[in-house]
Write a protein that holds these residues in place. Structure first.
Motif, short mmCIF file in Angstrom:
data_model
loop_
_atom_site.label_atom_id
_atom_site.label_comp_id
_atom_site.label_asym_id
_atom_site.label_seq_id
_atom_site.Cartn_x
_atom_site.Cartn_y
_atom_site.Cartn_z
N UNK A 49 0.84 -1.20 0.00
CA UNK A 49 0.00 0.00 0.00
C UNK A 49 0.87 1.25 0.00
N UNK A 50 1.93 1.25 0.81
CA UNK A 50 2.81 2.42 0.85
C UNK A 50 3.54 2.60 -0.47
N UNK A 53 1.13 4.16 -2.80
CA UNK A 53 0.91 5.58 -2.48
C UNK A 53 2.03 6.46 -3.02
N UNK A 54 3.24 5.91 -3.06
CA UNK A 54 4.41 6.67 -3.51
C UNK A 54 4.70 6.47 -5.00
N UNK A 55 3.81 5.83 -5.71
CA UNK A 55 4.08 5.47 -7.11
C UNK A 55 4.45 6.68 -7.95
N UNK A 56 3.76 7.81 -7.76
CA UNK A 56 4.06 9.00 -8.57
C UNK A 56 5.47 9.52 -8.29
N UNK A 57 5.94 9.38 -7.05
CA UNK A 57 7.30 9.81 -6.71
C UNK A 57 8.34 8.96 -7.44
N UNK A 85 -7.84 -0.97 -0.45
CA UNK A 85 -8.71 -0.57 0.66
C UNK A 85 -7.88 -0.05 1.83
N UNK A 86 -6.86 -0.81 2.23
CA UNK A 86 -6.02 -0.40 3.36
C UNK A 86 -5.33 0.93 3.08
N UNK A 87 -4.81 1.11 1.87
CA UNK A 87 -4.06 2.31 1.53
C UNK A 87 -4.91 3.48 1.08
N UNK A 88 -6.25 3.28 1.10
CA UNK A 88 -7.18 4.32 0.65
C UNK A 88 -6.84 4.77 -0.78
N UNK A 96 -0.58 0.38 -9.58
CA UNK A 96 0.54 1.04 -10.26
C UNK A 96 1.75 0.19 -10.60
N UNK A 97 1.81 -1.04 -10.16
CA UNK A 97 2.95 -1.89 -10.52
C UNK A 97 2.52 -3.36 -10.52
N UNK A 98 3.21 -4.17 -11.32
CA UNK A 98 2.87 -5.60 -11.39
C UNK A 98 3.44 -6.39 -10.22
N UNK A 99 2.86 -7.56 -10.00
CA UNK A 99 3.33 -8.49 -8.98
C UNK A 99 3.64 -9.82 -9.67
N UNK A 100 4.87 -10.30 -9.48
CA UNK A 100 5.31 -11.54 -10.13
C UNK A 100 4.72 -12.77 -9.44
#
Length: 222
Positions: A49-50, A53-57, A85-88, A96-100
């Motif tokens: 989640x964090x 949230x920081x994906x744009x950075x 849900x947890x990260x709102x 914003x990113x894939x999971x292998x």
């Protein structure tokens, strides 16, 4: 074990966004590959989640994120709903990113990302919390390895990305607790007669009892 400065191993993998070739995925970007022990677990949910949230950075820094765990794509996709849900996070937008998918543990074993002290209900060791930062040249620039019980600090990961990218362009190093925008140290290999040309903002020498002029600081280069 992948060593700093070595080409990071290439691999093909299935993610929740489809098949990838890792080096092709990186392209001309920086990349952070990070693993987590298991989907639908508490610390991992807070971490992804964090990161989201920081994906744009990370995008601002030309960094691609990609996560990994020893679970399949179907589980990843179901878990993403909980992460959002947890990260709102806005669940109408693409994650914003894939999971292998590493359900075979092939990559976890190959890249030495196993935590021997933490095991699943079947007694199989869990994936540790590894972080690999890889440059556009596909070389490993930095790695962290946390045990399964310790969550990472993604603000720190952003900080080290800033340091790595800055030091790749300029002959500086970043001192303890450095943050983006603060003064840097001039690398020891820079000759004093070259310092003025390399650092037009100026530089200074910190006086120490040894009288060795090795502690040289300069405002952060642009």
């Amino acid at each position: 074990m992948v060593l700093l400065g070595h080409i990071f191993p290439n691999f093909d993998a299935v993610t929740n966004e489809g098949q990838i070739n890792f080096h092709e995925f990186i392209g001309d970007s920086w990349c952070i590959l990070f693993s987590h022990p298991h989907d639908f677990t508490p610390v991992c949910t807070t971490e992804l989640a964090r990161a989201a949230q920081l994906a744009d950075e990370f995008v601002k820094r030309n960094v691609k994120l990609i996560a990994l765990s020893c679970n399949d794509v179907s589980m990843h996709n179901d878990w993403i709903k909980d992460i959002q849900c947890y990260g709102k996070l806005d669940n109408s937008k693409k994650f914003p990113f894939p999971i292998i998918d590493d359900k075979t543990r092939h990559l976890a074993e190959k890249l030495k990302m196993i935590d021997p002290d933490e095991r699943d209900p079947a007694g199989i060791p869990l994936t540790a919390r590894a972080v690999f930062i890889i440059g556009p040249d596909k070389k490993l620039k930095l790695s962290f390895l946390y045990p399964a019980t310790t969550g990472r600090n993604f603000d720190e990961i952003l900080r080290v990305v800033d340091s790595l990218q800055l030091c790749a362009k300029h002959k500086v190093a970043t001192p303890v607790d450095w943050k983006n925008g603060q003064d840097c140290m001039i690398q020891p290999g820079v000759k004093e007669e070259d310092a003025d040309k390399l650092f037009p903002k100026g530089h200074s020498v910190i006086d120490v009892p040894s009288k060795k002029n090795y502690l040289r600081t300069t405002p952060q280069p642009n």
